[in-house]
Scaffold this active site. Sequence first.
Site, PDB file in Angstrom:
ATOM      1  N   HIS A  14     -11.320  -2.664   2.972  1.00 60.09           N
ATOM      2  CA  HIS A  14     -11.269  -2.323   4.400  1.00 60.09           C
ATOM      3  C   HIS A  14     -12.034  -1.046   4.736  1.00 60.09           C
ATOM      4  O   HIS A  14     -12.104  -0.683   5.909  1.00 60.09           O
ATOM      5  CB  HIS A  14      -9.811  -2.181   4.826  1.00 60.09           C
ATOM      6  CG  HIS A  14      -9.145  -1.005   4.157  1.00 60.09           C
ATOM      7  ND1 HIS A  14      -8.992  -0.927   2.791  1.00 60.09           N
ATOM      8  CD2 HIS A  14      -8.653   0.137   4.672  1.00 60.09           C
ATOM      9  CE1 HIS A  14      -8.420   0.217   2.495  1.00 60.09           C
ATOM     10  NE2 HIS A  14      -8.199   0.894   3.602  1.00 60.09           N
ATOM     11  N   ASP A  15     -12.517  -0.347   3.734  1.00 55.83           N
ATOM     12  CA  ASP A  15     -13.295   0.873   3.964  1.00 55.83           C
ATOM     13  C   ASP A  15     -14.783   0.664   3.711  1.00 55.83           C
ATOM     14  O   ASP A  15     -15.577   1.588   3.894  1.00 55.83           O
ATOM     15  CB  ASP A  15     -12.827   2.001   3.020  1.00 55.83           C
ATOM     16  CG  ASP A  15     -11.396   2.436   3.269  1.00 55.83           C
ATOM     17  OD1 ASP A  15     -10.961   2.386   4.431  1.00 55.83           O
ATOM     18  OD2 ASP A  15     -10.721   2.818   2.295  1.00 55.83           O
ATOM     19  N   GLU A  44      -6.167   4.139  -6.062  1.00 49.73           N
ATOM     20  CA  GLU A  44      -7.480   4.389  -5.474  1.00 49.73           C
ATOM     21  C   GLU A  44      -7.934   5.767  -5.954  1.00 49.73           C
ATOM     22  O   GLU A  44      -7.276   6.768  -5.678  1.00 49.73           O
ATOM     23  CB  GLU A  44      -7.399   4.364  -3.947  1.00 49.73           C
ATOM     24  CG  GLU A  44      -8.764   4.514  -3.289  1.00 49.73           C
ATOM     25  CD  GLU A  44      -8.700   4.859  -1.794  1.00 49.73           C
ATOM     26  OE1 GLU A  44      -9.681   4.588  -1.085  1.00 49.73           O
ATOM     27  OE2 GLU A  44      -7.684   5.422  -1.349  1.00 49.73           O
ATOM     28  N   ASP A  54       0.873  -1.168   0.000  1.00 50.12           N
ATOM     29  CA  ASP A  54       0.000   0.000   0.000  1.00 50.12           C
ATOM     30  C   ASP A  54       0.914   1.223   0.000  1.00 50.12           C
ATOM     31  O   ASP A  54       1.750   1.379   0.885  1.00 50.12           O
ATOM     32  CB  ASP A  54      -0.889  -0.011   1.250  1.00 50.12           C
ATOM     33  CG  ASP A  54      -2.275   0.542   0.974  1.00 50.12           C
ATOM     34  OD1 ASP A  54      -2.353   1.602   0.324  1.00 50.12           O
ATOM     35  OD2 ASP A  54      -3.271  -0.073   1.405  1.00 50.12           O
ATOM     36  N   ASP A  89      -2.845   4.652  -2.431  1.00 55.03           N
ATOM     37  CA  ASP A  89      -3.901   5.234  -1.608  1.00 55.03           C
ATOM     38  C   ASP A  89      -4.286   6.622  -2.124  1.00 55.03           C
ATOM     39  O   ASP A  89      -3.412   7.448  -2.409  1.00 55.03           O
ATOM     40  CB  ASP A  89      -3.349   5.339  -0.179  1.00 55.03           C
ATOM     41  CG  ASP A  89      -4.420   5.643   0.849  1.00 55.03           C
ATOM     42  OD1 ASP A  89      -5.329   4.826   1.007  1.00 55.03           O
ATOM     43  OD2 ASP A  89      -4.334   6.700   1.487  1.00 55.03           O
TER      44      ASP A  89
END
Length: 557
Positions: free
Chosen positions: A332-333, A258, A114, A216
């Site tokens: 995870h969000d 993302e 990440d 990210d």
Amino acid sequence: MAINKGPDALPTDLVHRDCAWWQSAVGYQIYPASFADSNGDGIGDIPGIIGKLDYLADLGIGFIWLSPVYASPMVDNGYDISDYRAINPIFGTMEDMDRLIAEARARNIGIVMDLVVNYTSDQHPWFRAAQADRQSPYRDYYIWRDQPPAKGTPADIEASFGGPAWTQDSECGDWYFHLFAPQQLDLNWTNPALRAAIHAMMNWWLEKGVAGFRMDVIDLIGKQPEQGIVADGPELHRYLREMHEATLTGRDAVTVGEAWSATTQNAPLYSAPERREVSMVFQFGHVTQFWDEKLGKWKPKPIDWPKLKATFATWQAALHGQGWNSLFWGNHDLPRAVSRYGDEGDHRVASAKALATILHLMEGTPYIYQGEEIGMTNAGFTHIDQYRDVETLNFHRIQLAQGVEESAFLAGARANSRDNARTPMQWSAKEHAGFTQGEPWISVNANYLSLNVEQDRADPNGVFNHYRRLIALRQEHAVIRLGDFRLLLPDHPALVAYQRSLGDDTLLVIANMSGDAVKLPVSDIPVVQRPDLLTGTQVSTQAGVELDPYAAFAIWL
Ligand code: GLC
Ligand code: CA
């Protein structure tokens, strides 16, 4: 296309002549704190992941997207990084990390790190230096003002986790910019020295043998706060091209950005074959279309299948040959796929499998979020003190102050809090679901006694074995990797139907995404009787044939 050898991290059986390795691979996201705890401190860790690599190899994945394990004060569970080249001791050591890369590689699995470079933690030495001395070369790594912007001016921006995006630094007295928590300080990407430092760090990790990066909130790096520009800024693609040249050129890494702001119009800018700034982006049209206009994720709308199908169809068409799609239900969000789009009650297994079928047979790289492969469900929390997530806790405070009822907020959080995806992985019916020998940092879902890996995986008709077959099918059939996509029955309220075609091969996928039996309508779908590719059972496309709740099949036409 030429044969793509790929880094040696790559599964040899994922190397197809017709596409890049990451176009046939399936990704699996690990949220380290919640995956597997090896030392009983209640927090998942890298040795815990290593212990589960055989499990992941058996599932058939090609790479792991590893959520952050870097040094971090953990304000946002590791998305606030204080050293990009160090491992957080709660997750292990750099030796553990090197071992993870090597052990994964030995099983033909790549490790995708990440890359969180829109901001650093306030504990990062760059920020410490910037705060201590206005003349420091690191001062300009961040974004400063000597006073907060006046209300209503363009720079008067709200942070994603609530509150103003400018905070006064306690040490130097100036105001710094942050799009998330005040402890996550936005980096100044207009500074070439900062960009070079990020590139050097990326190369350091690539030389260690990682297979790529998940980037990210990468669509925010071109921000221009003084102009009120946050996402998709004018310099964004220049920075991404520069990054690509400085780090990725000549390497066969996978990169996924993302990009909450991505649209079908601008997505090809990221991933068109002739540009390929990144391999693909995560776009969120299918997620945000069901959020409330005002209260956003805290007041989700029910899923409307015709609208959801239309979104998928638009993305499939927009990037076919023009870029590359990522395919995902959860991360995870986001809430658990089966709770959000399926039925976590009576039809949990069937709906988890149907969701997998419709997602994995589209064009793009599918991502599985840990636990999705056994149909894990939302947390079911009923009290605010069960939550750990900074976003949930902040908005609880903010919305209650604005007059939202506690019960209304908790209902929203129950549906959409990020902690729904962060409860521990359910490995077995042992205490704490076999996740830890200690006290888990966040409660295990109460349903672990009957919903766990051990049980699901032993069932040939379970969710895990269904995912396994879907992953294998992608390897076997070029039409799944590369075929074009045509949506059928676009207006049907419950049936998801599409076909994929490549050369002489046409695959038909039909799923009943409702809890009622549904009859196939009269349509232009050819009438055939064939074995379902996933189960081997005969199915027919004759009008009037009844599909059970959440039944799904894929057949050759
Ligand atoms: C990304 C991450 C999320 C994080 C946010 C800010 O959206 O996926 O988990 O909280 O960035 O750090
Ligand atoms: Ca641990």
